[in-house]
Design a protein around this motif. Sequence first.
Motif, PDB file in Angstrom:
ATOM      1  N   HIS A  67     -19.424  25.990  13.932  1.00 58.32           N
ATOM      2  CA  HIS A  67     -19.535  24.746  14.730  1.00 58.32           C
ATOM      3  C   HIS A  67     -19.100  23.567  13.863  1.00 58.32           C
ATOM      4  O   HIS A  67     -19.834  23.130  12.976  1.00 58.32           O
ATOM      5  N   TYR A 139     -12.894  14.086  20.240  1.00 60.58           N
ATOM      6  CA  TYR A 139     -12.708  12.699  19.818  1.00 60.58           C
ATOM      7  C   TYR A 139     -11.405  12.158  20.407  1.00 60.58           C
ATOM      8  O   TYR A 139     -10.808  11.232  19.893  1.00 60.58           O
ATOM      9  N   ASN A 313     -18.891  16.471  11.216  1.00 61.91           N
ATOM     10  CA  ASN A 313     -18.362  15.419  12.089  1.00 61.91           C
ATOM     11  C   ASN A 313     -18.708  14.066  11.481  1.00 61.91           C
ATOM     12  O   ASN A 313     -19.572  13.973  10.614  1.00 61.91           O
TER      13      ASN A 313
END
Length: 406
Positions: A67, A139, A313
């Motif tokens: 992830h 994004y 992230n």
Amino acid sequence: MASQENIPLLKGEAMQNIPCIENAFMLIEQGKIKSLGPMTECPDPKPFHQVQDLQDHVIIPSFVDAHTHLVFAATREEEFVDRIKGLSYQEIAAKGGGILNSAAKLSQMSEENLYELSANKLHQLACLGTGAIEMKSGYGLSLESELKILRIHKKLAQHYPGAIRSTFLGAHAIPLQYRDRREDYIRIITDEMLPVIAQEKLADYCDVFCEKGFFSLEETDLILSKASQYGLKARIHSNQFTHCGGIELALRHKALSVDHLEVLNETEIQTLAQSNTIPILLPIAAFFMNQHQGPAKQLIDNQCGIALATDFNPGTAHSGSMPFLFSLACIAMRLTPEQVLSATTVNAAYSLELEDQYGSLCPGKWASFIILQAHRDLAFIPYSMSDSWIQKIYYQGNVNDRTQKK
Ligand code: NIG
Ligand code: FE
């Protein structure tokens, strides 16, 4: 983490009792493991090209990070400080910060520059032992930018000596201009983005950020149903901040994983234990957000097979380091080194449907592995709180140059 046969998903107790071979040989041919076993069964080494004596070294499979949101244009340290001063993640998001801030920056960066930036990040992660990785779009939040990210995933895969799984996360946030007509943005996801993504084969999976203030259960259901018609299996961001019902929904969609789970009650734990959906916990995100860690131990005690991933992230987990995650999971979740190894190799590989190629050392899989410094065992990985335990990394049978220490 080695055996003659493929290792099944490790659940409950099995996450502790991992298969390994003491005093072993491993034969590599064309990047793959040809055979392995105890030294007493080692074939005559003479005909082989190269022989290495690794006595006193532990070898583990390379990590699988199941992830990440690796492709982003800019960091967001100003929001990090706002949070320290007391603003909540949702308050920052409601002001147009957070994911929308990242989307604005990404739309301004050329595909070439974004690719270079992402390739550099991926290279750094490879030096920390990540040998297979999932990455999500999200994004972009417009057809053009989402495709830009997914094309970068594809291009990264051509130069990375490991597997990349690409996940479409167009449903990461509602762009500002759609705030009063959310259904229009959702229609763009289902009717404009998904068909192109499927046609160009740009993603393996579809994910939705199912959370209060982001996407509702009904919206998540609709998007995942459409994605499944285009052949994309589901994964879900759920229970990061609230009990939003995403777990039941994930099970209905036969999602491969349900990710985050910082907020999880007893019923939800039981539901997960009875399913084939893999709970993926993200200890770096919980730490970075100063939240309680998800109940990793309870899940394991209830016979779940969990995976752990970085969630790399710019907003909630600005690190893709698997060695850091390893330490954090031991320290903050009270998991043992064996449980963390199971969660970051075998189980993570299952969650990405890579169990035949990665996740453990066994004949037929890629020879992607990490050699620990001499005389160090598994416990030294989390104990070291860094990557100092790594002596050398091999990906698909070749040494990763940057990690080769003299
Ligand atoms: O997994 N939760 C949603 N998505 C990311 C964070 C996105 C961001 O803040 O940029 C996560 O934590
Ligand atoms: Fe995430």
